[in-house]
Motif scaffolding. Structure first.
Motif, PDB file in Angstrom:
ATOM      1  N   HIS A  93     -50.137 -70.421 -54.374  1.00 12.69           N
ATOM      2  CA  HIS A  93     -51.359 -69.878 -53.784  1.00 12.69           C
ATOM      3  C   HIS A  93     -52.489 -69.868 -54.807  1.00 12.69           C
ATOM      4  O   HIS A  93     -53.369 -69.012 -54.777  1.00 12.69           O
ATOM      5  CB  HIS A  93     -51.115 -68.472 -53.247  1.00 12.69           C
ATOM      6  N   ASP A 109     -40.092 -61.337 -56.039  1.00 14.94           N
ATOM      7  CA  ASP A 109     -40.409 -62.551 -55.277  1.00 14.94           C
ATOM      8  C   ASP A 109     -39.897 -62.464 -53.846  1.00 14.94           C
ATOM      9  O   ASP A 109     -40.456 -63.087 -52.940  1.00 14.94           O
ATOM     10  CB  ASP A 109     -39.804 -63.787 -55.961  1.00 14.94           C
ATOM     11  N   ARG A 144     -39.968 -59.838 -52.006  1.00 12.13           N
ATOM     12  CA  ARG A 144     -40.715 -58.763 -51.331  1.00 12.13           C
ATOM     13  C   ARG A 144     -39.929 -57.469 -51.201  1.00 12.13           C
ATOM     14  O   ARG A 144     -40.237 -56.613 -50.366  1.00 12.13           O
ATOM     15  CB  ARG A 144     -41.192 -59.182 -49.936  1.00 12.13           C
ATOM     16  N   ARG A 175     -52.039 -59.662 -53.731  1.00 11.98           N
ATOM     17  CA  ARG A 175     -50.618 -59.767 -53.418  1.00 11.98           C
ATOM     18  C   ARG A 175     -50.209 -58.717 -52.393  1.00 11.98           C
ATOM     19  O   ARG A 175     -49.430 -59.009 -51.467  1.00 11.98           O
ATOM     20  CB  ARG A 175     -49.757 -59.652 -54.664  1.00 11.98           C
ATOM     21  N   TYR A 192     -51.771 -59.874 -48.921  1.00 10.63           N
ATOM     22  CA  TYR A 192     -51.489 -61.184 -48.329  1.00 10.63           C
ATOM     23  C   TYR A 192     -50.097 -61.746 -48.596  1.00 10.63           C
ATOM     24  O   TYR A 192     -49.746 -62.797 -48.071  1.00 10.63           O
ATOM     25  CB  TYR A 192     -52.521 -62.221 -48.823  1.00 10.63           C
ATOM     26  N   TYR A 193     -49.282 -61.087 -49.420  1.00 11.35           N
ATOM     27  CA  TYR A 193     -48.014 -61.729 -49.777  1.00 11.35           C
ATOM     28  C   TYR A 193     -46.859 -60.775 -49.556  1.00 11.35           C
ATOM     29  O   TYR A 193     -46.690 -59.837 -50.274  1.00 11.35           O
ATOM     30  CB  TYR A 193     -48.064 -62.186 -51.239  1.00 11.35           C
TER      31      TYR A 193
END
Length: 291
Positions: free
Chosen positions: A221, A242, A244, A287, A290-291
């Motif tokens: 990204h 990574d 989440r 982050r 959006y992630y």
């Protein structure tokens, strides 16, 4: 995100479709991304790796009409094989992508799967003949994705994904393959570990063998290899970050997944942190949003 979209994206889309009533009258509901993955996976298992692809033209002219007819998997496979052997004339098939943007949108489904690592695109003579091959090393992950219960809500799908070790491991391998392909990663690690005094941000672990530099905004990204975009975490916490399972709010509050909360091994992780002055607050905010 990608896996959740694959599982939940459904046609007709009641937010944009104007002919939802016609779909419902025909008792027709399609999950396009999931269907594409299942077809390519089946091609891989029945016809072999060299045939485990779809082109935008095949998707438009064969898969979509058959999906509208509620075809079985064997029907898709036989039609694709016949077409590639010049034994199927698709002119007789209904044109289900007749709009000015329809062909572009059909290709977007395949580009989505390519962008998130499930397929690899091999350029053809034009956009309609590009071949989107299954990434065969992720067949086991795709098996897991396609067997997640259909009736789950968006939130439940996310929870099941985060608790599935096969999916998490496959996603981790994708991240590692991207990392090893970048020669500047070693410099990034050295700088981040130095700024964090060679200690894990969450646990204080100082054994360098297990310390890793994590990107806050991922490289895919456009995240940069600079210390402002880095955190030093123990290797297992990097995996969880990574995946989440660990999410940082800009004010320092840490959110843990339900699976992690139930784990005895991680019961003593902090509930809040103070970010070093050099860590980008904008990156943390991005982050989290959006992630």
């Amino acid at each position: 995100f990608a896996i959740t979209v694959i599982k939940t994206l459904t046609l007709p889309n009641t937010n944009i479709e104007s002919d939802v009533a016609e779909w419902r009258k025909a008792n027709l509901e399609i999950k396009p991304l999931k269907l594409i993955l299942e077809i390519i996976k089946s091609l891989h298992k029945t016809l072999g790796e060299l045939e485990s692809y779809l082109t935008p033209f095949e998707l438009q002219k064969i898969i979509i009409p058959l999906a509208g007819d509620k075809a079985k998997m064997q029907d898709y496979l036989e039609a694709i094989q016949a077409f590639r052997e010049n034994k199927l004339n698709v002119v007789s098939f209904p044109d289900c992508a007749s709009g000015s943007n329809d062909k572009r949108m059909v290709r977007e489904f395949l580009l989505f799967l390519s962008y998130y690592g499930f397929c690899q695109m091999i350029k053809g003579k034009n956009n309609s003949t590009d071949k989107f091959f299954l990434q065969s090393e992720y067949v086991s992950e795709i098996d897991e994705i396609t067997t997640i219960k259909k009736s789950l809500t968006f939130e439940k799908v996310v929870e099941e994904i985060r608790g599935n070790q096969i999916i998490i491991e496959a996603e981790r391998r994708k991240i590692l393959s991207e990392t090893y392909a970048r020669p500047e990663q070693a410099k990034f690690r050295k700088q981040v570990l130095k700024e964090f005094n060679n200690k894990c941000f969450l646990t204080g672990e100082n054994l360098s063998l297990v310390l890793q530099a994590c990107h806050i905004i991922p490289v895919k990204h456009k995240g940069s290899d600079i210390i402002e975009n880095g955190l030093c975490l123990r290797a297992d916490l990097h995996i969880l970050f990574d995946g989440r399972h660990i999410r940082f709010k800009p004010d320092g509050v840490i959110q843990y997944s339900e699976a992690l909360k139930k784990s005895v091994s991680y019961s003593k992780l902090p509930s809040r942190v103070s970010f070093p002055f050099f860590v980008s607050n904008e990156a943390i905010q991005w982050r989290y949003d959006y992630y």
